[in-house]
Structure formats: C-alpha cells, structure tokens
Design a protein around this motif. Structure first.
Motif, PDB file in Angstrom:
ATOM      1  N   CYS A  47      -5.918  -1.815   9.830  1.00 59.52           N
ATOM      2  CA  CYS A  47      -5.156  -1.290  10.749  1.00 59.52           C
ATOM      3  C   CYS A  47      -5.437  -1.321  12.311  1.00 59.52           C
ATOM      4  O   CYS A  47      -4.572  -1.527  13.007  1.00 59.52           O
ATOM      5  CB  CYS A  47      -5.237   0.377  10.569  1.00 59.52           C
ATOM      6  SG  CYS A  47      -4.536   0.742   8.903  1.00 59.52           S
ATOM      7  N   ALA A  55      -8.899   0.580   7.055  1.00 61.61           N
ATOM      8  CA  ALA A  55      -8.912   0.852   8.570  1.00 61.61           C
ATOM      9  C   ALA A  55      -8.965  -0.269   9.475  1.00 61.61           C
ATOM     10  O   ALA A  55      -8.604  -0.386  10.172  1.00 61.61           O
ATOM     11  CB  ALA A  55     -10.122   1.814   8.577  1.00 61.61           C
ATOM     12  N   THR A  98      -1.759   3.744  -1.995  1.00 62.16           N
ATOM     13  CA  THR A  98      -3.334   3.430  -1.685  1.00 62.16           C
ATOM     14  C   THR A  98      -3.598   3.256  -0.221  1.00 62.16           C
ATOM     15  O   THR A  98      -2.711   2.776   0.625  1.00 62.16           O
ATOM     16  CB  THR A  98      -3.583   2.187  -2.389  1.00 62.16           C
ATOM     17  OG1 THR A  98      -2.592   1.106  -2.027  1.00 62.16           O
ATOM     18  CG2 THR A  98      -3.421   2.332  -3.930  1.00 62.16           C
ATOM     19  N   PHE A  99      -4.661   3.654   0.102  1.00 59.63           N
ATOM     20  CA  PHE A  99      -4.984   3.406   1.503  1.00 59.63           C
ATOM     21  C   PHE A  99      -5.265   1.867   2.030  1.00 59.63           C
ATOM     22  O   PHE A  99      -5.486   0.976   1.382  1.00 59.63           O
ATOM     23  CB  PHE A  99      -6.590   3.961   1.723  1.00 59.63           C
ATOM     24  CG  PHE A  99      -6.379   5.678   1.625  1.00 59.63           C
ATOM     25  CD1 PHE A  99      -5.990   6.319   2.758  1.00 59.63           C
ATOM     26  CD2 PHE A  99      -6.923   6.171   0.607  1.00 59.63           C
ATOM     27  CE1 PHE A  99      -6.032   7.628   2.653  1.00 59.63           C
ATOM     28  CE2 PHE A  99      -6.902   7.459   0.428  1.00 59.63           C
ATOM     29  CZ  PHE A  99      -6.476   8.475   1.263  1.00 59.63           C
ATOM     30  N   HIS A 116       0.917  -1.268  -0.007  1.00 58.51           N
ATOM     31  CA  HIS A 116      -0.002  -0.046   0.054  1.00 58.51           C
ATOM     32  C   HIS A 116       0.987   1.106   0.034  1.00 58.51           C
ATOM     33  O   HIS A 116       0.564   2.237  -0.819  1.00 58.51           O
ATOM     34  CB  HIS A 116      -1.037  -0.105   1.191  1.00 58.51           C
ATOM     35  CG  HIS A 116      -2.119  -0.923   0.845  1.00 58.51           C
ATOM     36  ND1 HIS A 116      -3.431  -0.379   0.295  1.00 58.51           N
ATOM     37  CD2 HIS A 116      -2.517  -2.075   1.318  1.00 58.51           C
ATOM     38  CE1 HIS A 116      -4.096  -1.387   0.295  1.00 58.51           C
ATOM     39  NE2 HIS A 116      -3.663  -2.398   0.947  1.00 58.51           N
TER      40      HIS A 116
END
Length: 136
Positions: free
Chosen positions: A112, A109, A105-106, A100
């Motif tokens: 994470c 979430a 790129t993200f 990423h």
C-alpha cells in the motif's frame, strides 16, 4: 527478491521460466522481468496481472506479496522509467487489490505504501495520470 522468485517458481505461473527467444521478442515472466527490453518487462507484468485475475480466491497469503516484491525488485522500486512498464505496474496493483477486495483479505501494508508512493510521483504525468489515480 530471491525469496519471492523461489516462492513464485512453485506457483505454476504460466510461462514462468521460459527463456527469452533468440529474436528478443518473447520471454517468460522471469526472463522478461530481468530483460533490459521494456516490452518484455511489460509483458511479464501483464502475465502476472492475468495470473492474479484468474483467481476466485487467494491460493495462499503470500502470493500477492511475492508477486509485488518480485516486480518491485526488477522495476527500480516501482519507478521504472518506461511509461508502458509503469502502466502495467499500476494495472498489476489494481488486479491484486481487486483480488484482496473480492476475497476480503488484507492487502500487504508495505505494498500500500509503495503503491501510493509510486502513484503520487506520477500523477502529474499525462501518460500515467489515469493509472496513478486508480491507485489512489
């Protein structure tokens, strides 16, 4: 997890659907993750890590979520009791996050949050502290 499996089956992951051999020593990614043998789970995660490391760019925006969701589903929510499997999970997280970062790129979430949670629970463990520190 089932949605992730269906999606990952279409991603041409090497040895995805190979069955566990008669000796219980080798297995494909899917059979390895479903196995009760820690070495097969570890090898399956390592195969997914290698798969991620071979990308120059993300093939699509779903692949990292699918891979991590699949592993989460078969590793007790990233809390496998075997330290070799946990080390492989940390290496997978590292490979996915590097992908990423490389492709700007993200990172998902939810991954994470779950990755940080898994790392903080094991940071005091001598065998896992290095891998846990890398995730934080």
């Amino acid at each position: 997890v089932n949605e992730s499996i269906i999606f990952l089956e279409s991603q041409k992951i090497p040895d995805w659907s190979a069955p566990e051999d008669d000796d219980g020593v080798l297995a494909g990614v899917l059979a390895g993750m479903k196995s009760t043998k820690w070495i097969l789970r570890q090898n399956a995660i390592k195969a997914l890590t290698s798969f991620c490391q071979n990308f120059e760019e993300l093939p699509n925006d779903k692949i990292s979520s699918a891979i991590l969701s699949f592993v989460k589903g078969y590793s007790k929510g990233f809390k496998d009791s075997n330290f070799n499997v946990m080390k492989a999970i940390y290496e997978l997280f590292s490979a996915v996050s590097e992908l990423h970062a490389k492709t700007a790129t993200f990172f998902p979430a939810w991954a994470c949050r779950d990755g940080v949670g898994a790392a903080t629970e094991k940071i005091a463990d001598k065998k896992l502290s290095f891998g846990a520190t890398l995730l934080l």
